[in-house]
Design a protein around this motif. Structure first.
Motif, PDB file in Angstrom:
ATOM      1  N   GLU A  24     -19.571 -69.424  47.422  1.00  0.00           N
ATOM      2  CA  GLU A  24     -18.854 -69.417  46.149  1.00  0.00           C
ATOM      3  C   GLU A  24     -19.164 -68.102  45.438  1.00  0.00           C
ATOM      4  OE1 GLU A  24     -18.565 -71.996  42.007  1.00  0.00           O
ATOM      5  OE2 GLU A  24     -19.945 -72.627  43.576  1.00  0.00           O
ATOM      6  N   GLU A  25     -18.107 -67.455  44.936  1.00  0.00           N
ATOM      7  CA  GLU A  25     -18.260 -66.189  44.216  1.00  0.00           C
ATOM      8  C   GLU A  25     -17.562 -66.306  42.868  1.00  0.00           C
ATOM      9  OE1 GLU A  25     -18.207 -62.697  47.398  1.00  0.00           O
ATOM     10  OE2 GLU A  25     -16.422 -63.953  47.526  1.00  0.00           O
ATOM     11  N   ASN A  26     -17.891 -65.377  41.957  1.00  0.00           N
ATOM     12  CA  ASN A  26     -17.182 -65.363  40.678  1.00  0.00           C
ATOM     13  C   ASN A  26     -15.768 -64.808  40.902  1.00  0.00           C
ATOM     14  OD1 ASN A  26     -17.830 -62.651  41.013  1.00  0.00           O
ATOM     15  ND2 ASN A  26     -18.475 -62.354  38.915  1.00  0.00           N
ATOM     16  N   ALA A  27     -14.934 -64.843  39.872  1.00  0.00           N
ATOM     17  CA  ALA A  27     -13.520 -64.482  39.992  1.00  0.00           C
ATOM     18  C   ALA A  27     -13.293 -63.054  40.487  1.00  0.00           C
ATOM     19  CB  ALA A  27     -12.813 -64.698  38.658  1.00  0.00           C
ATOM     20  N   ASP A  28     -14.114 -62.109  40.043  1.00  0.00           N
ATOM     21  CA  ASP A  28     -13.902 -60.720  40.467  1.00  0.00           C
ATOM     22  C   ASP A  28     -14.721 -60.339  41.706  1.00  0.00           C
ATOM     23  OD1 ASP A  28     -16.378 -60.616  39.267  1.00  0.00           O
ATOM     24  OD2 ASP A  28     -15.872 -59.038  37.847  1.00  0.00           O
ATOM     25  N   LYS A  29     -15.361 -61.319  42.333  1.00  0.00           N
ATOM     26  CA  LYS A  29     -16.090 -61.165  43.597  1.00  0.00           C
ATOM     27  C   LYS A  29     -17.234 -60.158  43.529  1.00  0.00           C
ATOM     28  CE  LYS A  29     -12.686 -63.135  46.420  1.00  0.00           C
ATOM     29  NZ  LYS A  29     -12.995 -64.401  46.932  1.00  0.00           N
ATOM     30  N   THR A  30     -17.855 -60.015  42.355  1.00  0.00           N
ATOM     31  CA  THR A  30     -18.999 -59.108  42.215  1.00  0.00           C
ATOM     32  C   THR A  30     -20.328 -59.854  42.257  1.00  0.00           C
ATOM     33  OG1 THR A  30     -18.879 -59.217  39.812  1.00  0.00           O
ATOM     34  CG2 THR A  30     -17.713 -57.392  40.892  1.00  0.00           C
ATOM     35  N   GLU A  31     -20.274 -61.197  42.126  1.00  0.00           N
ATOM     36  CA  GLU A  31     -21.489 -62.010  42.138  1.00  0.00           C
ATOM     37  C   GLU A  31     -21.349 -63.165  43.121  1.00  0.00           C
ATOM     38  OE1 GLU A  31     -23.992 -62.381  38.242  1.00  0.00           O
ATOM     39  OE2 GLU A  31     -21.916 -62.905  37.828  1.00  0.00           O
ATOM     40  N   ILE A  32     -22.453 -63.467  43.792  1.00  0.00           N
ATOM     41  CA  ILE A  32     -22.501 -64.640  44.664  1.00  0.00           C
ATOM     42  C   ILE A  32     -23.147 -65.767  43.872  1.00  0.00           C
ATOM     43  CG2 ILE A  32     -23.426 -65.597  46.806  1.00  0.00           C
ATOM     44  CD1 ILE A  32     -23.528 -62.696  47.869  1.00  0.00           C
ATOM     45  N   ILE A  33     -22.431 -66.851  43.710  1.00  0.00           N
ATOM     46  CA  ILE A  33     -22.945 -68.001  42.973  1.00  0.00           C
ATOM     47  C   ILE A  33     -23.755 -68.897  43.902  1.00  0.00           C
ATOM     48  CG2 ILE A  33     -22.298 -70.062  41.662  1.00  0.00           C
ATOM     49  CD1 ILE A  33     -19.858 -68.372  40.693  1.00  0.00           C
ATOM     50  N   SER A  34     -23.225 -69.138  45.103  1.00  0.00           N
ATOM     51  CA  SER A  34     -23.965 -69.913  46.095  1.00  0.00           C
ATOM     52  C   SER A  34     -23.614 -69.413  47.491  1.00  0.00           C
ATOM     53  CB  SER A  34     -23.650 -71.401  45.964  1.00  0.00           C
ATOM     54  OG  SER A  34     -22.304 -71.647  46.309  1.00  0.00           O
ATOM     55  N   GLY A  35     -24.511 -69.677  48.411  1.00  0.00           N
ATOM     56  CA  GLY A  35     -24.334 -69.235  49.787  1.00  0.00           C
ATOM     57  C   GLY A  35     -25.685 -68.975  50.419  1.00  0.00           C
ATOM     58  N   ASN A  36     -25.730 -67.999  51.295  1.00  0.00           N
ATOM     59  CA  ASN A  36     -26.965 -67.668  51.996  1.00  0.00           C
ATOM     60  C   ASN A  36     -27.094 -66.175  52.216  1.00  0.00           C
ATOM     61  OD1 ASN A  36     -28.141 -70.352  52.932  1.00  0.00           O
ATOM     62  ND2 ASN A  36     -26.028 -70.531  53.620  1.00  0.00           N
ATOM     63  N   LEU A  37     -28.330 -65.752  52.377  1.00  0.00           N
ATOM     64  CA  LEU A  37     -28.640 -64.436  52.901  1.00  0.00           C
ATOM     65  C   LEU A  37     -29.162 -64.674  54.309  1.00  0.00           C
ATOM     66  CD1 LEU A  37     -30.494 -62.901  49.846  1.00  0.00           C
ATOM     67  CD2 LEU A  37     -28.165 -62.416  50.590  1.00  0.00           C
ATOM     68  N   TYR A  38     -28.751 -63.858  55.256  1.00  0.00           N
ATOM     69  CA  TYR A  38     -29.103 -64.082  56.657  1.00  0.00           C
ATOM     70  C   TYR A  38     -29.800 -62.865  57.228  1.00  0.00           C
ATOM     71  CZ  TYR A  38     -28.539 -65.020  61.635  1.00  0.00           C
ATOM     72  OH  TYR A  38     -28.777 -65.218  62.979  1.00  0.00           O
ATOM     73  N   CYS A  39     -30.919 -63.118  57.931  1.00  0.00           N
ATOM     74  CA  CYS A  39     -31.616 -62.055  58.650  1.00  0.00           C
ATOM     75  C   CYS A  39     -31.254 -62.204  60.125  1.00  0.00           C
ATOM     76  CB  CYS A  39     -33.131 -62.157  58.479  1.00  0.00           C
ATOM     77  SG  CYS A  39     -34.015 -60.923  59.459  1.00  0.00           S
ATOM     78  N   GLU A  40     -30.551 -61.224  60.649  1.00  0.00           N
ATOM     79  CA  GLU A  40     -30.129 -61.274  62.043  1.00  0.00           C
ATOM     80  C   GLU A  40     -31.316 -61.155  62.996  1.00  0.00           C
ATOM     81  OE1 GLU A  40     -27.229 -58.521  64.570  1.00  0.00           O
ATOM     82  OE2 GLU A  40     -26.261 -59.479  62.851  1.00  0.00           O
ATOM     83  N   ALA A  41     -32.320 -60.371  62.631  1.00  0.00           N
ATOM     84  CA  ALA A  41     -33.484 -60.182  63.496  1.00  0.00           C
ATOM     85  C   ALA A  41     -34.302 -61.464  63.652  1.00  0.00           C
ATOM     86  CB  ALA A  41     -34.364 -59.058  62.955  1.00  0.00           C
ATOM     87  N   CYS A  42     -34.538 -62.170  62.552  1.00  0.00           N
ATOM     88  CA  CYS A  42     -35.337 -63.410  62.563  1.00  0.00           C
ATOM     89  C   CYS A  42     -34.485 -64.658  62.766  1.00  0.00           C
ATOM     90  CB  CYS A  42     -36.089 -63.560  61.243  1.00  0.00           C
ATOM     91  SG  CYS A  42     -37.296 -62.292  60.913  1.00  0.00           S
ATOM     92  N   GLN A  43     -33.182 -64.537  62.577  1.00  0.00           N
ATOM     93  CA  GLN A  43     -32.237 -65.650  62.621  1.00  0.00           C
ATOM     94  C   GLN A  43     -32.623 -66.737  61.609  1.00  0.00           C
ATOM     95  OE1 GLN A  43     -31.955 -66.789  66.747  1.00  0.00           O
ATOM     96  NE2 GLN A  43     -30.685 -65.025  67.204  1.00  0.00           N
ATOM     97  N   ILE A  44     -32.927 -66.285  60.382  1.00  0.00           N
ATOM     98  CA  ILE A  44     -33.319 -67.176  59.295  1.00  0.00           C
ATOM     99  C   ILE A  44     -32.328 -67.022  58.148  1.00  0.00           C
ATOM    100  CG2 ILE A  44     -35.084 -67.685  57.561  1.00  0.00           C
ATOM    101  CD1 ILE A  44     -37.169 -66.639  59.497  1.00  0.00           C
ATOM    102  N   TYR A  45     -31.955 -68.157  57.547  1.00  0.00           N
ATOM    103  CA  TYR A  45     -31.108 -68.167  56.362  1.00  0.00           C
ATOM    104  C   TYR A  45     -31.977 -68.370  55.119  1.00  0.00           C
ATOM    105  CZ  TYR A  45     -26.887 -68.567  59.174  1.00  0.00           C
ATOM    106  OH  TYR A  45     -25.856 -68.331  60.044  1.00  0.00           O
ATOM    107  N   PHE A  46     -31.639 -67.649  54.055  1.00  0.00           N
ATOM    108  CA  PHE A  46     -32.296 -67.790  52.761  1.00  0.00           C
ATOM    109  C   PHE A  46     -31.216 -68.214  51.766  1.00  0.00           C
ATOM    110  CE2 PHE A  46     -34.666 -64.668  55.180  1.00  0.00           C
ATOM    111  CZ  PHE A  46     -35.973 -65.137  55.069  1.00  0.00           C
ATOM    112  N   PRO A  47     -31.374 -69.367  51.134  1.00  0.00           N
ATOM    113  CA  PRO A  47     -30.317 -69.889  50.265  1.00  0.00           C
ATOM    114  C   PRO A  47     -30.167 -69.122  48.949  1.00  0.00           C
ATOM    115  CG  PRO A  47     -32.241 -71.311  50.171  1.00  0.00           C
ATOM    116  CD  PRO A  47     -32.526 -70.264  51.209  1.00  0.00           C
ATOM    117  N   ILE A  48     -28.941 -69.103  48.468  1.00  0.00           N
ATOM    118  CA  ILE A  48     -28.621 -68.607  47.120  1.00  0.00           C
ATOM    119  C   ILE A  48     -28.060 -69.798  46.367  1.00  0.00           C
ATOM    120  CG2 ILE A  48     -27.255 -67.015  45.719  1.00  0.00           C
ATOM    121  CD1 ILE A  48     -26.954 -65.281  48.273  1.00  0.00           C
TER     122      ILE A  48
END
Length: 63
Positions: A24-48
């Motif tokens: 989920e992002e705000n209307a102008d797509k400059t902020e992430i309201i919810s989702g994840n950050l992903y590390c490809e090297a560790c294959q770990i998700y960090f929640p937003i």
């Protein structure tokens, strides 16, 4: 979380760059309201949630 700050964040486990996976992002797509950050090297998700990234290692998170 403002998208412009993504370049400042690294994985707390390996220090590599994180990729944003917004749900989920705000209307102008400059902020992430919810989702994840992903590390490809560790294959770990960090929640937003409510615009705040949780960069604690998975075993230290409370659900």
């Amino acid at each position: 979380m403002k998208k412009e700050n993504l370049s400042l964040l690294v994985c707390p486990m390996c220090r590599k760059n994180l990729q944003a996976k917004p749900e989920e992002e705000n209307a102008d797509k400059t902020e992430i309201i919810s989702g994840n950050l992903y590390c490809e090297a560790c294959q770990i998700y960090f929640p937003i949630e409510n615009k705040i990234p949780n960069l604690l290692p998975p075993d230290m998170r409370e659900f």
